[in-house]
Enzyme design. Structure first.
Site, short mmCIF file in Angstrom:
data_model
loop_
_atom_site.label_atom_id
_atom_site.label_comp_id
_atom_site.label_asym_id
_atom_site.label_seq_id
_atom_site.Cartn_x
_atom_site.Cartn_y
_atom_site.Cartn_z
N GLY A 57 15.69 -24.16 -9.69
CA GLY A 57 14.72 -25.24 -9.83
C GLY A 57 13.34 -24.63 -10.00
CD GLN A 70 8.04 -23.25 -7.62
OE1 GLN A 70 8.84 -24.01 -8.14
NE2 GLN A 70 8.43 -22.25 -6.85
CB CYS A 92 10.57 -21.04 -2.22
SG CYS A 92 9.32 -21.82 -3.27
CG LEU A 93 12.06 -18.88 -7.98
CD1 LEU A 93 12.09 -19.51 -9.36
CD2 LEU A 93 12.75 -17.53 -7.98
CG HIS A 104 12.87 -26.51 -2.63
ND1 HIS A 104 13.02 -25.50 -1.70
CD2 HIS A 104 12.06 -25.98 -3.61
CE1 HIS A 104 12.34 -24.43 -2.09
NE2 HIS A 104 11.74 -24.70 -3.24
CD GLU A 105 12.30 -27.18 -7.32
OE1 GLU A 105 11.08 -26.99 -7.47
OE2 GLU A 105 13.10 -26.26 -7.06
CG HIS A 121 7.46 -26.71 -4.97
ND1 HIS A 121 6.68 -25.72 -4.42
CD2 HIS A 121 8.72 -26.20 -5.03
CE1 HIS A 121 7.44 -24.67 -4.15
NE2 HIS A 121 8.69 -24.93 -4.51
O1 GNR Z 1 16.02 -20.86 -6.89
C1 GNR Z 1 15.90 -21.58 -5.88
N1 GNR Z 1 16.96 -21.71 -5.04
C2 GNR Z 1 17.02 -22.64 -4.04
C3 GNR Z 1 18.02 -22.51 -3.08
C4 GNR Z 1 18.14 -23.44 -2.06
C5 GNR Z 1 17.25 -24.49 -1.98
C6 GNR Z 1 16.24 -24.62 -2.91
C7 GNR Z 1 16.12 -23.71 -3.94
S1 GNR Z 1 14.88 -23.91 -5.13
C8 GNR Z 1 14.62 -22.25 -5.60
C9 GNR Z 1 13.64 -22.17 -6.75
C10 GNR Z 1 12.30 -22.71 -6.32
O2 GNR Z 1 11.53 -22.14 -5.62
N2 GNR Z 1 12.00 -23.93 -6.70
O3 GNR Z 1 10.87 -24.51 -6.29
NI NI Z 2 10.37 -23.59 -4.40
#
Ligand code: GNR
Ligand code: NI
Length: 170
Positions: free
Chosen positions: A46, A51, A94-95, A136-137, A140
């Site tokens: 995601g 980001q 999270c990246l 999660h997204e 953000h």
């Molecule tokens: O690549 C991602 N893996 C992930 C694994 C578990 C829960 C959420 C994520 S999102 C993350 C990429 C990211 O930071 N998206 O905002």
């Molecule tokens: Ni993230």
């Protein structure tokens, strides 16, 4: 198509609230192409526009297990309109917080409404990993990160580590 640089904590832009998209035009679609390229390159499942430093309410997601069976989702102005009562636990990363993983509890399922890349209104019911990533997204877009769900001790420890790293690199 450009692979863009992904911001990492403590970049203050990651704490800003992103603005809604008013028109799904070619500029937005170009950004979406870059978001997918950047996400697949990372690799991640995601990515939110914030980001890469663009404060617009745009997400891309692909939780497909096999790289040759892509399931790309584009969500513009997403809104979570329903949550399941059941809680699920997933290890999250999270990246923008590279190489750090912790378990987070969230509703196990959710329903999200959004505009797709043609500007069409859509609704998607999510469960499992997809439900986790959607939440999660969307977080953000409101300046929220998964470490906000952890204990203050864990959050401060990881924030300090990245703050020190950023100081050394500058
Ligand atoms: O690549 C991602 N893996 C992930 C694994 C578990 C829960 C959420 C994520 S999102 C993350 C990429 C990211 O930071 N998206 O905002
Ligand atoms: Ni993230």
């Amino acid at each position: 198509m450009t692979i863009r640089e992904i911001l990492t904590i403590p970049d203050p832009r990651l704490r800003k609230v992103s603005a809604p998209v008013t028109q799904v035009d070619d500029g937005v679609r170009e950004l979406i192409v870059d978001l997918f390229a950047t996400m697949y390159d990372a690799p991640g499942i995601g990515l939110a526009a914030v980001q890469v430093g663009v404060l617009r309410r745009i997400l891309v997601i692909d939780v497909a297990k096999e790289p040759d069976e892509k399931e790309p989702h584009t969500l513009i102005n997403p809104e979570i309109v329903a949550w399941s009562d059941e809680i699920g636990v997933h290890e999250e990363g999270c990246l923008s917080i590279p190489d750090y993983f912790e378990e987070v509890e969230r509703p196990a399922g959710c329903t999200v409404t959004y505009l797709d890349r043609e500007g069409k209104r859509c609704e998607m019911e999510c469960e499992g990993l997809l439900a986790t990533v959607v939440q999660h997204e969307v977080d953000h877009l409101d300046g929220k990160l998964f470490i906000d769900y952890l204990s203050r001790l864990k959050r401060e420890r990881i924030t300090k580590k990245f703050t020190k790293q950023a100081k050394r690199a500058s």
